[in-house]
Write an enzyme that holds these catalytic residues in place. Structure first.
Site, PDB file in Angstrom:
ATOM      1  N   CYS A 281      19.586  10.560   8.398  1.00 35.76           N
ATOM      2  CA  CYS A 281      19.949  10.702   9.805  1.00 35.76           C
ATOM      3  C   CYS A 281      19.454   9.505  10.724  1.00 35.76           C
ATOM      4  O   CYS A 281      19.442   8.287  10.428  1.00 35.76           O
ATOM      5  CB  CYS A 281      19.966  12.074  10.279  1.00 35.76           C
ATOM      6  SG  CYS A 281      20.964  12.352  11.607  1.00 35.76           S
ATOM      7  N   HIS A 365      23.463  15.183   6.157  1.00 32.73           N
ATOM      8  CA  HIS A 365      21.817  16.011   5.946  1.00 32.73           C
ATOM      9  C   HIS A 365      22.165  16.615   4.672  1.00 32.73           C
ATOM     10  O   HIS A 365      22.602  17.740   4.339  1.00 32.73           O
ATOM     11  CB  HIS A 365      21.876  17.108   6.934  1.00 32.73           C
ATOM     12  CG  HIS A 365      21.333  16.510   8.222  1.00 32.73           C
ATOM     13  ND1 HIS A 365      20.139  16.604   8.292  1.00 32.73           N
ATOM     14  CD2 HIS A 365      21.803  15.997   9.421  1.00 32.73           C
ATOM     15  CE1 HIS A 365      19.713  15.949   9.720  1.00 32.73           C
ATOM     16  NE2 HIS A 365      20.935  15.671  10.144  1.00 32.73           N
ATOM     17  N   GLU A 367      19.862  18.217   2.922  1.00 37.04           N
ATOM     18  CA  GLU A 367      19.130  19.327   2.850  1.00 37.04           C
ATOM     19  C   GLU A 367      19.883  20.789   3.335  1.00 37.04           C
ATOM     20  O   GLU A 367      19.499  21.708   3.115  1.00 37.04           O
ATOM     21  CB  GLU A 367      17.847  19.267   3.701  1.00 37.04           C
ATOM     22  CG  GLU A 367      17.767  19.346   4.970  1.00 37.04           C
ATOM     23  CD  GLU A 367      18.652  18.199   5.600  1.00 37.04           C
ATOM     24  OE1 GLU A 367      19.173  18.529   7.019  1.00 37.04           O
ATOM     25  OE2 GLU A 367      18.769  17.158   5.177  1.00 37.04           O
TER      26      GLU A 367
END
Length: 387
Positions: A281, A365, A367
């Site tokens: 990001c 993202h 994660e």
């Protein structure tokens, strides 16, 4: 000239409002913390994960409009917090928040929101507000909640109009850690919570915290690394003194060009030492800036949990979670940088790799696991590059 908002009637029972910088006043029922706060209004299309969204430091100085109407039904808990620093300042929802119905809930959503100092506004036509953002861009606004229903609308409007907006704003320092920290948490399992990271893992990652989500570090641990987290303004000599095998550049809020004033020289110095580098990001954007590209403010941004991204090396499509209002300008990528991923929504850049360095980044993202495992390979790829 007449006051543009003085003749707007406040509906009976309205205890909250959103005052846009263009003089529009949107009324609703306030919940969570009382008071007022100024920021940028954005929208998120995810159907789940509202607690992670509201505690993601990347949302600092933003008011999140949830397009899914039923927000708060599963309550809140102490495990689903992504960061313990300032993040979103408030949220806007369609339906009233009902009592929770979930076995993991530890708090009612409205009570938890109040404890976080965040303002909620319900009873809003979030579809109409989202269409407004898609047409006109993300506006500056003040969100306010007062149990007695008393508001000084002209004062709130003045505050919204005087707020400078996110462009040119460095927010990373506001949400970054203040000191070095060895990351202790491991992956989460049902009934057991978070595991413990190993201090003897052979591969050491130094993560620069520009406003990181905690689950990123857990995924690095899961992939086989031990992690030391350092503040955003840590200089290259302090980082190298920690003897890293690789460098991680975290997500974060604000304008990457503003944060890049101090971050880019450090990243370039680390690139010169040919350390493996992985950015997510904001970290991806800062890596692009360090490589010679530029970033741009997006019209409405990308925020949701179902964004399709095409991996250019093989054409595989990953379903990703996104939260960004700035992007790497694809037209400015130098010859030394290869685009690796693109958004299938608008073709914007979602990944880069430096051709002559062991460095890459993605805009989304991994994660957040919306796929749910479409993108975990990125952590394995990075840890596999470490000496």
């Amino acid at each position: 000239m007449a006051d543009p908002v003085s003749n707007l009637a406040q509906p009976e029972g309205a205890t909250g409002c959103l005052v846009l910088a263009d003089s529009t006043v949107i009324w609703g029922v306030g919940f969570g913390a009382e008071g007022d706060a100024v920021g940028e209004v954005c929208f998120n299309t995810a159907m789940t994960g509202y607690q992670e969204v509201l505690t993601d430091p990347s949302y600092a100085a933003q008011i999140v409009t949830f397009t899914f109407p039923h927000i708060g039904n599963v309550g809140a808990n102490d495990e689903d917090v992504e960061g313990k620093v300032d993040a979103a300042i408030g949220c806007i929802v369609r339906e009233p928040v009902t009592p929770h119905s979930n076995f993991r809930a530890e708090h009612e959503f409205a009570e938890w929101l109040a404890g976080q100092g965040k303002i909620g506004l319900s009873g809003v036509d979030t579809r109409a507000l989202t269409r407004r953002i898609r047409t006109g861009g993300a506006p500056n606004a003040v969100i306010a909640h007062s149990a007695d229903g008393v508001f000084d609308i002209p004062s709130l409007l003045k505050r919204a109009q005087e707020w400078p907006g996110l462009e040119g704003m460095d927010l990373a320092q506001r949400v970054s850690r203040s000191k070095h920290e060895w990351w202790e948490g491991g992956p989460w399992t049902l009934g057991q919570g978070y595991g413990r990271a190993s201090k003897v893992a052979p591969k050491h990652v130094v993560a620069i915290d520009y406003g990181s989500k905690d689950n990123i570090f857990r995924n690095l641990v899961k992939a086989g690394a031990k992690v030391t987290v350092v503040p955003a303004r840590t200089d290259v000599f302090e980082i190298l003194a920690l003897e890293p095998d690789g460098i991680f550049l975290s997500n974060g809020p604000g304008d990457p060009a503003a944060t890049g004033e101090y971050a880019v020289p450090t990243i370039r110095a680390l690139l010169e030492r040919d350390l493996p580098i992985f950015g997510i990001c904001l970290g991806h954007q800062l890596l692009a800036l360090a490589a010679g590209a530029s970033t741009i403010k997006m019209h409405q941004g990308h925020r949701g949990a179902n964004h399709p991204v095409k991996r250019l090396e093989d054409g595989v499509v990953e379903i990703t979670s996104m939260n960004h209002g700035f992007a790497v300008d694809s037209d400015t990528l130098p010859d030394s940088v290869e685009p690796t991923h693109v958004s299938l929504f608008d073709g914007s850049n979602c990944g880069i790799a430096l051709k002559d360095k062991r460095a890459f980044g993605v805009q989304y993202h991994p994660e957040a696991s919306p796929g749910p495992q479409d993108s975990f390979y990125l952590f394995e790829r990075f840890v596999g590059m470490l000496g």
